[in-house]
Design a protein around this motif. Structure first.
Motif, PDB file in Angstrom:
ATOM      1  N   SER A  17       0.831  -1.209   0.000  1.00 29.48           N
ATOM      2  CA  SER A  17       0.000   0.000   0.000  1.00 29.48           C
ATOM      3  C   SER A  17       0.862   1.254   0.000  1.00 29.48           C
ATOM      4  O   SER A  17       0.608   2.203  -0.753  1.00 29.48           O
ATOM      5  CB  SER A  17      -0.927   0.001   1.218  1.00 29.48           C
ATOM      6  N   VAL A  18       1.885   1.270   0.845  1.00 22.00           N
ATOM      7  CA  VAL A  18       2.791   2.415   0.879  1.00 22.00           C
ATOM      8  C   VAL A  18       3.542   2.533  -0.440  1.00 22.00           C
ATOM      9  O   VAL A  18       3.748   3.635  -0.971  1.00 22.00           O
ATOM     10  CB  VAL A  18       3.781   2.288   2.058  1.00 22.00           C
ATOM     11  N   PHE A  19       3.942   1.393  -0.990  1.00 25.35           N
ATOM     12  CA  PHE A  19       4.657   1.360  -2.273  1.00 25.35           C
ATOM     13  C   PHE A  19       3.838   2.029  -3.380  1.00 25.35           C
ATOM     14  O   PHE A  19       4.336   2.909  -4.100  1.00 25.35           O
ATOM     15  CB  PHE A  19       4.957  -0.096  -2.624  1.00 25.35           C
ATOM     16  N   LEU A  20       2.587   1.650  -3.512  1.00 25.22           N
ATOM     17  CA  LEU A  20       1.758   2.172  -4.599  1.00 25.22           C
ATOM     18  C   LEU A  20       1.263   3.592  -4.316  1.00 25.22           C
ATOM     19  O   LEU A  20       1.413   4.488  -5.161  1.00 25.22           O
ATOM     20  CB  LEU A  20       0.564   1.236  -4.826  1.00 25.22           C
ATOM     21  N   LEU A  21       0.694   3.800  -3.143  1.00 25.56           N
ATOM     22  CA  LEU A  21       0.160   5.117  -2.819  1.00 25.56           C
ATOM     23  C   LEU A  21       1.275   6.141  -2.684  1.00 25.56           C
ATOM     24  O   LEU A  21       1.159   7.277  -3.171  1.00 25.56           O
ATOM     25  CB  LEU A  21      -0.657   5.039  -1.521  1.00 25.56           C
ATOM     26  N   GLY A  22       2.378   5.746  -2.036  1.00 26.53           N
ATOM     27  CA  GLY A  22       3.497   6.671  -1.868  1.00 26.53           C
ATOM     28  C   GLY A  22       4.118   7.068  -3.192  1.00 26.53           C
ATOM     29  O   GLY A  22       4.482   8.236  -3.401  1.00 26.53           O
ATOM     30  N   PHE A 128      21.143   4.675   2.961  1.00 26.06           N
ATOM     31  CA  PHE A 128      20.337   3.661   3.646  1.00 26.06           C
ATOM     32  C   PHE A 128      19.840   2.607   2.674  1.00 26.06           C
ATOM     33  O   PHE A 128      19.983   1.403   2.926  1.00 26.06           O
ATOM     34  CB  PHE A 128      19.146   4.312   4.355  1.00 26.06           C
ATOM     35  N   ILE A 129      19.228   3.036   1.558  1.00 30.14           N
ATOM     36  CA  ILE A 129      18.607   2.058   0.668  1.00 30.14           C
ATOM     37  C   ILE A 129      19.649   1.176   0.005  1.00 30.14           C
ATOM     38  O   ILE A 129      19.426  -0.020  -0.197  1.00 30.14           O
ATOM     39  CB  ILE A 129      17.713   2.751  -0.385  1.00 30.14           C
ATOM     40  N   LEU A 130      20.807   1.736  -0.337  1.00 28.45           N
ATOM     41  CA  LEU A 130      21.853   0.911  -0.932  1.00 28.45           C
ATOM     42  C   LEU A 130      22.359  -0.116   0.071  1.00 28.45           C
ATOM     43  O   LEU A 130      22.572  -1.288  -0.275  1.00 28.45           O
ATOM     44  CB  LEU A 130      22.994   1.796  -1.433  1.00 28.45           C
ATOM     45  N   MET A 194      10.267  -7.239   1.529  1.00 32.99           N
ATOM     46  CA  MET A 194       9.025  -6.465   1.672  1.00 32.99           C
ATOM     47  C   MET A 194       9.319  -5.039   2.112  1.00 32.99           C
ATOM     48  O   MET A 194       8.658  -4.090   1.677  1.00 32.99           O
ATOM     49  CB  MET A 194       8.088  -7.156   2.672  1.00 32.99           C
ATOM     50  N   THR A 195      10.322  -4.870   2.947  1.00 34.66           N
ATOM     51  CA  THR A 195      10.666  -3.534   3.433  1.00 34.66           C
ATOM     52  C   THR A 195      11.235  -2.670   2.318  1.00 34.66           C
ATOM     53  O   THR A 195      11.089  -1.444   2.346  1.00 34.66           O
ATOM     54  CB  THR A 195      11.652  -3.643   4.608  1.00 34.66           C
ATOM     55  N   VAL A 196      11.870  -3.280   1.326  1.00 36.05           N
ATOM     56  CA  VAL A 196      12.319  -2.518   0.154  1.00 36.05           C
ATOM     57  C   VAL A 196      11.129  -1.827  -0.498  1.00 36.05           C
ATOM     58  O   VAL A 196      11.197  -0.655  -0.878  1.00 36.05           O
ATOM     59  CB  VAL A 196      13.040  -3.437  -0.857  1.00 36.05           C
ATOM     60  N   PHE A 197      10.009  -2.551  -0.641  1.00 38.83           N
ATOM     61  CA  PHE A 197       8.807  -1.949  -1.219  1.00 38.83           C
ATOM     62  C   PHE A 197       8.256  -0.855  -0.311  1.00 38.83           C
ATOM     63  O   PHE A 197       7.742   0.165  -0.798  1.00 38.83           O
ATOM     64  CB  PHE A 197       7.737  -3.023  -1.445  1.00 38.83           C
ATOM     65  N   LEU A 198       8.371  -1.041   1.006  1.00 35.48           N
ATOM     66  CA  LEU A 198       7.853  -0.053   1.960  1.00 35.48           C
ATOM     67  C   LEU A 198       8.587   1.283   1.837  1.00 35.48           C
ATOM     68  O   LEU A 198       7.960   2.351   1.839  1.00 35.48           O
ATOM     69  CB  LEU A 198       7.986  -0.596   3.382  1.00 35.48           C
TER      70      LEU A 198
END
Length: 230
Positions: A17-22, A128-130, A194-198
């Motif tokens: 949800s955060v992935f798509l809406l964000g 952070f993401i890398l 899953m947290t990558v998508f978040l």
């Protein structure tokens, strides 16, 4: 609700949800931040090699996971692909492309962290993401020896359970119980993935949505920071 059921029954929907809406909100409200923030102007050293290794590996892993986990089990059998053949394909593909992505990602991480010009102009989210992606890749690769052990024992059960769990999430009837007997390393890898998508909408990764055609008509990019460095 216990932690297991939350992580593998509720958290996937929070992340998606955060992935798509964000992503949609960021594109709608902050289009000038919708970019890859390339550091090529600051330094070209090892960039082409590292970027190519990383992107080829990650793209192959993404589509490999999508096909391997979302394709119904019965369809593989209909096509003549046995469970063990499916598992061995996943092991070899994961080993090859995971290693490519990890090698490229490590080079990019070293460049991002220790090239002074790049490090001081990088956002915290960039680092952070890398770092998170590298940890996700390393844990993913650490599942390979476990999968080989299952294959040697002629047991494709974990692979089937993972695929059925992913499909249960997609079909909106989550079954976290499918993962109760799955090795912990797979569960950790799922959580990291899953947290990558978040966190995706809050990072430079949003530029993935624009590939490959969006780049042709993209607006100009601000590549000079307004921050003052001493």
């Amino acid at each position: 609700m216990n932690l297991h059921n939350f992580l593998y029954g509720v958290y996937p929907y929070i992340a998606l949800s955060v992935f798509l809406l964000g992503s949609w909100l960021r594109f709608d409200r902050e289009q000038y931040t919708w970019k890859s923030d390339s550091s090529q102007l600051l330094s070209k050293a090892n960039l082409r090699l590292a970027s190519n290794l990383f992107h080829v590996g990650v793209i192959a892993i993404f589509f490999g996971h999508a096909v391997g986990l979302l394709t119904p089990h019965g369809l593989f059998r209909t096509l003549g692909v046995s469970d063990m053949t499916h598992q061995m394909i996943a092991i070899w593909a994961g080993s090859i492309f995971g290693s490519l992505a990890l090698a490229g990602g490590a080079l990019l991480w070293l460049r991002r962290m220790f090239n002074v010009r790049i490090s001081v102009t990088s956002r915290g989210a960039d680092k952070f993401i890398l770092s998170w992606l590298l940890v996700t890749l390393m844990v993913g690769l650490s599942t390979i020896p476990v999968s080989i052990g299952h294959a040697n024992a002629g047991n494709p059960g974990v692979m089937i359970a993972l695929a059925e769990w992913v499909q249960s999430i997609v079909y909106l009837h989550p079954q976290p119980v499918l993962l109760e007997s799955v090795d912990t390393v797979f569960k950790v890898h799922l959580f990291l993935g899953m947290t990558v998508f978040l966190v995706f909408p809050f990072t430079r990764m949003v530029h993935v949505w624009s590939a490959p055609f969006g780049y042709v008509g993209r607006p100009y990019q601000i590549v000079r920071s307004k921050r003052t460095f001493r």
